[in-house]
Design a protein around this motif. Structure first.
Motif, PDB file in Angstrom:
ATOM      1  N   HIS A  32     -29.206  70.419   6.575  1.00 15.25           N
ATOM      2  CA  HIS A  32     -27.768  70.669   6.501  1.00 15.25           C
ATOM      3  C   HIS A  32     -27.425  71.690   7.589  1.00 15.25           C
ATOM      4  O   HIS A  32     -28.290  72.482   7.976  1.00 15.25           O
ATOM      5  CB  HIS A  32     -27.452  71.215   5.097  1.00 15.25           C
ATOM      6  CG  HIS A  32     -26.008  71.259   4.785  1.00 15.25           C
ATOM      7  ND1 HIS A  32     -25.335  72.439   4.635  1.00 15.25           N
ATOM      8  CD2 HIS A  32     -25.106  70.266   4.580  1.00 15.25           C
ATOM      9  CE1 HIS A  32     -24.074  72.170   4.355  1.00 15.25           C
ATOM     10  NE2 HIS A  32     -23.906  70.862   4.313  1.00 15.25           N
ATOM     11  N   CYS A  73     -25.932  70.937  -1.607  1.00 17.23           N
ATOM     12  CA  CYS A  73     -26.827  71.807  -0.850  1.00 17.23           C
ATOM     13  C   CYS A  73     -27.231  72.981  -1.732  1.00 17.23           C
ATOM     14  O   CYS A  73     -26.384  73.595  -2.385  1.00 17.23           O
ATOM     15  CB  CYS A  73     -26.118  72.288   0.408  1.00 17.23           C
ATOM     16  SG  CYS A  73     -27.100  73.411   1.399  1.00 17.23           S
ATOM     17  N   PHE A  88     -31.667  69.642  -1.452  1.00 21.25           N
ATOM     18  CA  PHE A  88     -30.423  69.303  -2.122  1.00 21.25           C
ATOM     19  C   PHE A  88     -30.708  68.944  -3.573  1.00 21.25           C
ATOM     20  O   PHE A  88     -31.818  68.565  -3.914  1.00 21.25           O
ATOM     21  CB  PHE A  88     -29.769  68.091  -1.446  1.00 21.25           C
ATOM     22  CG  PHE A  88     -29.366  68.343  -0.009  1.00 21.25           C
ATOM     23  CD1 PHE A  88     -28.084  68.740   0.290  1.00 21.25           C
ATOM     24  CD2 PHE A  88     -30.270  68.177   1.022  1.00 21.25           C
ATOM     25  CE1 PHE A  88     -27.697  68.969   1.605  1.00 21.25           C
ATOM     26  CE2 PHE A  88     -29.909  68.396   2.333  1.00 21.25           C
ATOM     27  CZ  PHE A  88     -28.609  68.796   2.625  1.00 21.25           C
TER      28      PHE A  88
END
Length: 60
Positions: free
Chosen positions: A17, A37, A24
């Motif tokens: 990310h 996230c 995640f």
């Protein structure tokens, strides 16, 4: 090879990310999968087919 995952599992994706983590949590499953996230709590929704391609491994 089919990867097994379920709701609330922690997963590691192939790409990180923008905040820097690639871990995640799965928060919604269906035709689309929504992941959150673990670092910044932002959510991403993607089709299951794309999720299967981008999944690296299931952590928990």
């Amino acid at each position: 090879m089919e990867k097994k995952y379920d709701l609330n599992n922690l997963v590691e994706m192939k790409k990180a990310h923008p905040c820097g983590t690639n871990q995640f949590q799965i928060v919604r499953m269906g035709a689309d999968i929504k992941i959150r996230c673990t670092n910044c709590d932002r959510t991403i929704m993607m089709p299951r087919r794309d999720f299967d391609k981008r999944l690296k491994k299931v952590i928990i």
